[in-house]
Scaffold this active site. Structure first.
Site, mmCIF file in Angstrom:
data_model
loop_
_atom_site.group_PDB
_atom_site.id
_atom_site.type_symbol
_atom_site.label_atom_id
_atom_site.label_comp_id
_atom_site.label_asym_id
_atom_site.label_seq_id
_atom_site.Cartn_x
_atom_site.Cartn_y
_atom_site.Cartn_z
ATOM 1 N N GLU A 120 0.342 10.184 6.117
ATOM 2 C CA GLU A 120 1.108 9.502 6.536
ATOM 3 C C GLU A 120 2.378 9.510 5.464
ATOM 4 O O GLU A 120 1.945 10.287 4.232
ATOM 5 C CB GLU A 120 1.034 7.815 6.663
ATOM 6 C CG GLU A 120 -0.196 7.543 7.818
ATOM 7 C CD GLU A 120 -0.258 6.505 7.617
ATOM 8 O OE1 GLU A 120 -0.592 5.124 6.758
ATOM 9 O OE2 GLU A 120 -1.570 5.279 8.594
ATOM 10 N N ARG B 58 -8.381 4.191 8.085
ATOM 11 C CA ARG B 58 -7.487 5.286 7.715
ATOM 12 C C ARG B 58 -7.343 6.331 7.760
ATOM 13 O O ARG B 58 -9.125 6.827 8.130
ATOM 14 C CB ARG B 58 -8.330 5.162 5.754
ATOM 15 C CG ARG B 58 -7.771 3.742 4.855
ATOM 16 C CD ARG B 58 -6.526 3.807 4.588
ATOM 17 N NE ARG B 58 -6.089 1.629 3.766
ATOM 18 C CZ ARG B 58 -5.805 0.987 4.156
ATOM 19 N NH1 ARG B 58 -6.128 0.665 5.541
ATOM 20 N NH2 ARG B 58 -5.873 0.477 2.927
ATOM 21 N N SER C 227 0.549 -1.200 -0.036
ATOM 22 C CA SER C 227 -0.222 0.426 -0.002
ATOM 23 C C SER C 227 0.952 1.158 0.246
ATOM 24 O O SER C 227 0.284 2.837 -0.199
ATOM 25 C CB SER C 227 -0.577 -0.620 1.332
ATOM 26 O OG SER C 227 0.175 0.024 2.521
ATOM 27 N N HIS D 45 0.730 2.352 12.034
ATOM 28 C CA HIS D 45 -0.690 1.570 10.766
ATOM 29 C C HIS D 45 -0.023 0.086 10.912
ATOM 30 O O HIS D 45 0.484 -0.445 9.906
ATOM 31 C CB HIS D 45 -0.428 1.978 9.864
ATOM 32 C CG HIS D 45 -0.661 2.051 8.227
ATOM 33 N ND1 HIS D 45 -1.597 3.080 7.868
ATOM 34 C CD2 HIS D 45 -2.236 0.914 8.491
ATOM 35 C CE1 HIS D 45 -2.440 2.362 6.257
ATOM 36 N NE2 HIS D 45 -2.847 1.186 7.651
ATOM 37 N N ASP E 33 -4.351 4.030 15.037
ATOM 38 C CA ASP E 33 -3.389 3.601 14.201
ATOM 39 C C ASP E 33 -3.292 3.460 12.292
ATOM 40 O O ASP E 33 -1.778 3.524 12.579
ATOM 41 C CB ASP E 33 -3.904 2.028 13.710
ATOM 42 C CG ASP E 33 -2.341 1.084 13.256
ATOM 43 O OD1 ASP E 33 -1.522 0.752 13.798
ATOM 44 O OD2 ASP E 33 -3.411 0.642 12.408
#
Length: 383
Positions: free
Chosen positions: A236, A207, A45, A253, A231
């Site tokens: 990011e 997210r 990702s 994350h 998290d």
């Protein structure tokens, strides 16, 4: 077939080398030049897959060893008839167990007993459904909001948002979307937060972009009895340190980063690639996870929830990851994004409940049933 894959994908060589010539690269080295001659690209990702990356490539398919697709320009892939193979649901159990670990830690820190609480689950896909099962197994009433789920009568059983937002715990498990009837981008804003309890436990393991972080900071400042568990973060790896300082628990994350989740992701996209290429899938022999098999002796407990709490935290105690992550506060601002990225890429994949054998002496059937229901391997005397 020439395959370019992110070298951080677990077991990438073992799986994808069976399909052709495999080149493993660091995520930062996956560039238009390095994939120009690739027939297939396998990413995580952290790699943005779009026109900029693919315009000069002959790639005929993309595989993403992750459960989300917000890093992929789906419209662009459609315009070129490039199929996308993804690993939806690969980390559902890992994320659900992460949430349980957080709740058990908060119960220790703030004297909050999970049993008898209500939990509002926003999004009931793979992760939300698994979390719902685990929470109900430990005595937490669940309320679900997911406007896309229809029942057998073609009606929507999960659309009572007001009731969900009145819960003691709110846990987000939605994808990041910007279009459609129910876009999730910044869905958690001032109006949403204003409907929560002042002492709510707010968890986001979905997210970062689904939350208006400025509004969340203000909410936490105005409601000191609330507890934030985060998290995921907007923007990011350049995270908001002010928001970090408002959290009760925070991680980089990694909620879905169990060893089994990572293996699942690789296996799922590998099998899809095999089907696309018309090649037989190699037998997925038993993989050996890092570390030794775990065993936990549990005796002297009559309270099933206390026994479950101890077993869950013996398997995974989120405080270890939280303590390591908070070191980012001491890092120079210019290097914090590097710290965040390193914390993810260097994460030591953890075990899941099913990897822990709980030795349970005695004949406490209630404790045994709860542990087994959560996935633990329960052994020991039964008489």
């Amino acid at each position: 077939m020439k395959i370019v894959a992110d070298k951080a994908i677990p077991y990438a060589r073992r799986f994808f080398s069976t399909l052709g010539d495999l080149i493993l690269l660091d995520a930062g080295d996956i560039t238009p030049a390095s994939i120009r001659d690739a027939d297939c690209l396998v990413v995580r990702s952290v790699t943005r897959v779009d026109r900029t990356l693919l315009s000069g490539s002959r790639a005929g398919c993309i595989a993403s060893a992750s459960s989300g697709t917000d890093h992929v320009d789906l419209d662009y892939l459609d315009s070129r008839d490039i199929p996308l193979f993804e690993a939806k649901g690969c980390n559902a159990n890992s994320v659900a167990e992460y949430v349980l670990s957080c709740l058990f830690v908060l119960s220790e820190q703030y004297g909050m007993e999970p049993e008898g609480k209500t939990a509002g689950i926003i999004g009931c896909g793979h992760v939300g459904a698994r979390l719902r099962y685990l929470l109900r197994a430990i005595g937490i009433e669940t309320r679900v909001y997911d406007p896309f789920i229809r029942d057998g009568h073609n009606s929507y059983p999960f659309r009572d948002l007001d009731r969900v937002l009145s819960s003691d715990i709110i846990s987000l498990h939605v994808p990041f979307t910007t279009t459609g009837e129910f876009p999730t981008e910044k869905m958690v804003g001032r109006e949403f937060l204003g409907r929560l309890k002042r002492d709510v436990i707010f968890i986001n393991a979905a997210r970062g972009g689904v939350v208006n972080e400025r509004a969340l900071i203000d909410f936490a400042r105005e409601n000191r009895a609330s507890r934030l568990v985060l998290d995921v973060w907007d923007n990011e790896p350049d995270i908001n340190i002010e928001l970090l300082n408002m959290t009760a628990l925070a991680t980089p994350h990694v909620a879905g980063y169990s060893a089994r989740a990572k293996l699942n992701a690789t296996r799922i996209v590998y099998e899809q690639l095999c089907a696309w290429a018309g090649a037989p899938a190699a037998a997925a022999e038993d993989m050996v996870f890092p570390g030794e098999n775990m065993e936990f002796n549990l005796s002297g407990f009559d309270n099933p929830i206390e026994a479950v709490r101890l077993a869950a935290l013996a398997c995974y105690d989120v405080r270890t990851d939280c303590a390591a992550f908070r070191e980012i506060e001491a890092v120079d601002a210019d290097n914090r994004s590097v710290f965040f990225t390193s914390a993810r890429t260097g994460y030591p994949y953890r075990r899941e409940f099913s990897d822990l054998r709980v030795v349970l002496p005695g004949n406490n059937g209630d404790i045994r049933d709860k542990l087994s229901g959560l996935g633990f391997d329960v052994g020991g005397r039964t008489t």
